[in-house]
Design a protein around this motif. Sequence first.
Motif, PDB file in Angstrom:
ATOM      1  N   TYR A 188       0.821  -1.218   0.000  1.00  0.00           N
ATOM      2  CA  TYR A 188       0.000   0.000   0.000  1.00  0.00           C
ATOM      3  C   TYR A 188       0.857   1.271   0.000  1.00  0.00           C
ATOM      4  CZ  TYR A 188      -4.449  -2.383   0.697  1.00  0.00           C
ATOM      5  OH  TYR A 188      -5.580  -3.145   0.524  1.00  0.00           O
ATOM      6  N   GLY A 189       2.116   1.103   0.447  1.00  0.00           N
ATOM      7  CA  GLY A 189       3.001   2.261   0.536  1.00  0.00           C
ATOM      8  C   GLY A 189       3.132   2.729   1.964  1.00  0.00           C
ATOM      9  N   LEU A 190       4.380   2.766   2.465  1.00  0.00           N
ATOM     10  CA  LEU A 190       4.585   3.123   3.867  1.00  0.00           C
ATOM     11  C   LEU A 190       4.278   4.592   4.149  1.00  0.00           C
ATOM     12  CD1 LEU A 190       7.841   1.090   4.607  1.00  0.00           C
ATOM     13  CD2 LEU A 190       5.479   0.506   5.153  1.00  0.00           C
ATOM     14  N   ASP A 191       4.089   5.378   3.102  1.00  0.00           N
ATOM     15  CA  ASP A 191       3.723   6.785   3.294  1.00  0.00           C
ATOM     16  C   ASP A 191       2.207   6.997   3.322  1.00  0.00           C
ATOM     17  OD1 ASP A 191       6.375   7.529   3.364  1.00  0.00           O
ATOM     18  OD2 ASP A 191       6.499   7.854   1.200  1.00  0.00           O
ATOM     19  N   SER A 192       1.454   5.955   2.972  1.00  0.00           N
ATOM     20  CA  SER A 192      -0.003   6.083   2.941  1.00  0.00           C
ATOM     21  C   SER A 192      -0.591   5.803   4.319  1.00  0.00           C
ATOM     22  CB  SER A 192      -0.596   5.104   1.927  1.00  0.00           C
ATOM     23  OG  SER A 192      -0.471   3.768   2.407  1.00  0.00           O
ATOM     24  N   PRO A 193      -1.781   6.328   4.612  1.00  0.00           N
ATOM     25  CA  PRO A 193      -2.412   6.047   5.916  1.00  0.00           C
ATOM     26  C   PRO A 193      -2.602   4.551   6.169  1.00  0.00           C
ATOM     27  CG  PRO A 193      -3.527   7.869   4.825  1.00  0.00           C
ATOM     28  CD  PRO A 193      -2.568   7.293   3.814  1.00  0.00           C
ATOM     29  N   VAL A 194      -3.028   3.805   5.135  1.00  0.00           N
ATOM     30  CA  VAL A 194      -3.229   2.368   5.309  1.00  0.00           C
ATOM     31  C   VAL A 194      -1.895   1.681   5.570  1.00  0.00           C
ATOM     32  CG1 VAL A 194      -3.980   0.243   4.188  1.00  0.00           C
ATOM     33  CG2 VAL A 194      -5.324   2.321   3.920  1.00  0.00           C
ATOM     34  N   GLY A 195      -0.890   2.039   4.788  1.00  0.00           N
ATOM     35  CA  GLY A 195       0.426   1.430   4.960  1.00  0.00           C
ATOM     36  C   GLY A 195       0.997   1.688   6.334  1.00  0.00           C
ATOM     37  N   GLN A 196       0.837   2.920   6.822  1.00  0.00           N
ATOM     38  CA  GLN A 196       1.349   3.259   8.154  1.00  0.00           C
ATOM     39  C   GLN A 196       0.622   2.474   9.245  1.00  0.00           C
ATOM     40  OE1 GLN A 196       1.014   7.510   8.421  1.00  0.00           O
ATOM     41  NE2 GLN A 196       2.577   7.878   6.844  1.00  0.00           N
ATOM     42  N   ARG A 197      -0.704   2.347   9.086  1.00  0.00           N
ATOM     43  CA  ARG A 197      -1.485   1.594  10.079  1.00  0.00           C
ATOM     44  C   ARG A 197      -1.046   0.134  10.106  1.00  0.00           C
ATOM     45  NH1 ARG A 197      -6.308   1.748   7.857  1.00  0.00           N
ATOM     46  NH2 ARG A 197      -6.518   3.939   8.442  1.00  0.00           N
ATOM     47  N   LEU A 198      -0.882  -0.465   8.937  1.00  0.00           N
ATOM     48  CA  LEU A 198      -0.468  -1.866   8.867  1.00  0.00           C
ATOM     49  C   LEU A 198       0.955  -2.041   9.390  1.00  0.00           C
ATOM     50  CD1 LEU A 198      -1.960  -2.881   5.389  1.00  0.00           C
ATOM     51  CD2 LEU A 198      -2.784  -3.538   7.648  1.00  0.00           C
ATOM     52  N   ALA A 199       1.819  -1.079   9.109  1.00  0.00           N
ATOM     53  CA  ALA A 199       3.209  -1.180   9.573  1.00  0.00           C
ATOM     54  C   ALA A 199       3.270  -1.127  11.092  1.00  0.00           C
ATOM     55  CB  ALA A 199       4.046  -0.056   8.959  1.00  0.00           C
ATOM     56  N   ARG A 200       2.460  -0.277  11.695  1.00  0.00           N
ATOM     57  CA  ARG A 200       2.430  -0.219  13.167  1.00  0.00           C
ATOM     58  C   ARG A 200       1.936  -1.543  13.746  1.00  0.00           C
ATOM     59  NH1 ARG A 200       0.455   5.090  12.115  1.00  0.00           N
ATOM     60  NH2 ARG A 200      -1.700   4.407  12.424  1.00  0.00           N
ATOM     61  N   ALA A 201       0.893  -2.109  13.124  1.00  0.00           N
ATOM     62  CA  ALA A 201       0.378  -3.396  13.600  1.00  0.00           C
ATOM     63  C   ALA A 201       1.434  -4.486  13.471  1.00  0.00           C
ATOM     64  CB  ALA A 201      -0.876  -3.778  12.817  1.00  0.00           C
ATOM     65  N   ALA A 202       2.155  -4.492  12.333  1.00  0.00           N
ATOM     66  CA  ALA A 202       3.193  -5.500  12.108  1.00  0.00           C
ATOM     67  C   ALA A 202       4.301  -5.383  13.148  1.00  0.00           C
ATOM     68  CB  ALA A 202       3.762  -5.353  10.700  1.00  0.00           C
TER      69      ALA A 202
END
Length: 224
Positions: A188-202
């Motif tokens: 999704y892209g680590l700069d996108s809101p979805v990407g950031q949310r998933l990265a924090r969860a990971a």
Amino acid sequence: MPGGRLTQQERERIAAGLADKLSYGEIARRLDRPTSTITREITRNGGPTGYRPRQAHQATIQRARRGTPAPPSEAAPPIPAMEQEIIEMAVRAGMPRTAARVHHDLALSEDGRRTAAELTRRLKVSPASVSVAVNYLLQQGFVRRERDPLRRRDIYVIDDDAWYDAIMISEWQTLQTARATMAAAETYGLDSPVGQRLARAAAYLERVGLGILESAERRRTLLR
């Protein structure tokens, strides 16, 4: 929680759950039905490998028309309240009820060992139900299987490392989920809101999983 007979659609969803190798407890949760209802439905209608939703539905209709319910299974001996609470806690944590009963019975055995025939006799359930239960427990690391070469039968064992093995399997699955979640975040892209949310969860799942693995390893001696 809905009551009454299972519908054709619910039976189709049970078949789909079995095909996806879901536990009886997970199928029951998705249908908002008691685990005992799902277990009884599958056991009466071919077991986990032979369950056919249409045939099961027709068989139920025919029994209702005849006014002859399926024969009840022999009741198991009453379980003391304290032991019943342990089983209920395992069920609430997601373990199928028969698997929880098998696990508890093994834990209370003198040497932590039972054959499938012994479990069937003691718990008053079908051999198919015991087979499903022990396969679940084997997959989750709660028990291990030994082979009796003289009598050509399997023996199921719960030993001192059972909880350690179960925790290791569970947390490795958590780490796999963390890796898959991070891969999705990067997609999704680590700069996108979805990407950031998933990265924090990971990151959270990875840190927790590694922490539990390290703790389980350090405290393994408590089991011996």
